[in-house]
Design an enzyme around this catalytic site. Structure first.
Site, PDB file in Angstrom:
ATOM      1  N   GLY A  53       6.054 -89.490 -24.193  1.00 39.66           N
ATOM      2  CA  GLY A  53       6.121 -88.609 -25.141  1.00 39.66           C
ATOM      3  C   GLY A  53       5.140 -88.869 -26.227  1.00 39.66           C
ATOM      4  O   GLY A  53       4.523 -88.289 -27.140  1.00 39.66           O
ATOM      5  N   ASP A 111       6.639 -91.430 -30.316  1.00 37.29           N
ATOM      6  CA  ASP A 111       6.790 -90.006 -30.712  1.00 37.29           C
ATOM      7  C   ASP A 111       7.957 -90.010 -31.693  1.00 37.29           C
ATOM      8  O   ASP A 111       7.845 -89.269 -32.898  1.00 37.29           O
ATOM      9  CB  ASP A 111       6.925 -88.774 -29.809  1.00 37.29           C
ATOM     10  N   ASP A 114      14.835 -92.929 -32.308  1.00 34.85           N
ATOM     11  CA  ASP A 114      16.177 -92.543 -32.328  1.00 34.85           C
ATOM     12  C   ASP A 114      17.011 -93.858 -32.657  1.00 34.85           C
ATOM     13  O   ASP A 114      17.401 -94.354 -33.462  1.00 34.85           O
ATOM     14  CB  ASP A 114      16.504 -91.723 -31.285  1.00 34.85           C
ATOM     15  N   LYS A 142      14.449 -90.091 -36.734  1.00 39.23           N
ATOM     16  CA  LYS A 142      15.617 -89.457 -37.005  1.00 39.23           C
ATOM     17  C   LYS A 142      16.647 -90.534 -37.744  1.00 39.23           C
ATOM     18  O   LYS A 142      16.442 -91.746 -37.833  1.00 39.23           O
ATOM     19  CB  LYS A 142      16.419 -89.160 -35.567  1.00 39.23           C
ATOM     20  N   ASP A 174      10.621 -83.624 -25.814  1.00 37.77           N
ATOM     21  CA  ASP A 174      10.835 -82.709 -24.737  1.00 37.77           C
ATOM     22  C   ASP A 174      12.368 -82.396 -24.463  1.00 37.77           C
ATOM     23  O   ASP A 174      13.249 -83.070 -25.201  1.00 37.77           O
ATOM     24  CB  ASP A 174      10.241 -83.505 -23.242  1.00 37.77           C
ATOM     25  N   ARG A 180       7.092 -80.435 -24.593  1.00 34.93           N
ATOM     26  CA  ARG A 180       6.226 -81.379 -24.944  1.00 34.93           C
ATOM     27  C   ARG A 180       4.916 -81.049 -25.472  1.00 34.93           C
ATOM     28  O   ARG A 180       4.623 -81.478 -26.456  1.00 34.93           O
ATOM     29  CB  ARG A 180       5.950 -82.623 -23.851  1.00 34.93           C
TER      30      ARG A 180
END
Length: 189
Positions: A53, A111, A114, A142, A174, A180
């Site tokens: 990613g 990317d 999280d 996030k 994705d 993506r």
């Protein structure tokens, strides 16, 4: 923006992500981040992209750094924390570093942040490889997921965009390997 909508297998209805930030804003945020990073990046810096990613962000960020007067060496580290079924599992190192980082500054680029599991493992790998300094940059961060009462495992040093707690796709993010390549970031929820 042209997208090829995917179809839901259950309903055969095209699924098109809701655009959260468009291509122009993505590129503007990357350039702003590069302008900030310029004062931190040393001549010996090795940029390490977390695959898969992170490749879109890493490519754009290294070009933006170059426009800002900093050219960095480039490498990649391929980690995998889940398959196309979206469930986290064991962290796999699918491809190790190819460039020596001993005694050098490293900028890890990914990317999205999280839980921080992939980024934490990447930082550990480059530290074990002898990096003198490790910086981390993510395109999207996030909100902390607070899983099982625990906070995320690591935070990024630099972030281009504070993302909402939504199911994000595009610009490297994705949905089972799809979306993506979208030049924008969208949501699938």
């Amino acid at each position: 923006m042209t997208t090829t909508p995917q179809k839901s297998p259950a309903t055969d209805v095209a699924l098109v992500p809701t655009v959260l930030i468009d291509e122009a804003e993505v590129q503007q945020r990357v350039q702003v981040l590069a302008d900030l990073l310029v004062s931190y990046i040393r001549p010996d810096c090795v940029g390490i992209c977390l695959l898969t990613g992170g490749i879109w962000f890493a490519a754009d960020l290294t070009r933006a750094l170059n426009r800002s007067g900093r050219d960095i060496a480039f490498d990649a580290l391929w980690l995998s924390s889940y398959g196309d079924d979206h469930h986290s599992g064991a962290m796999l190192i699918r491809a190790p570093l190819q460039r020596p980082v001993e005694g050098r500054q490293v900028l890890i680029m990914d990317d999205v942040l999280d839980t921080g599991a992939s980024l934490k493992i990447a930082v550990e790998i480059v530290r074990e490889a002898g990096a003198a300094e490790v910086l981390t940059a993510v395109f999207a961060r996030k909100p902390d997921p607070l899983k099982d009462g625990n906070r995320r495992e690591i935070d990024a040093d630099f972030t281009a965009w504070e993302a909402p707690a939504r199911y994000l796709v595009g610009y490297g993010l994705d949905d089972g390997g799809k979306y993506r390549g979208l030049p924008y970031v969208g949501a699938m929820d």
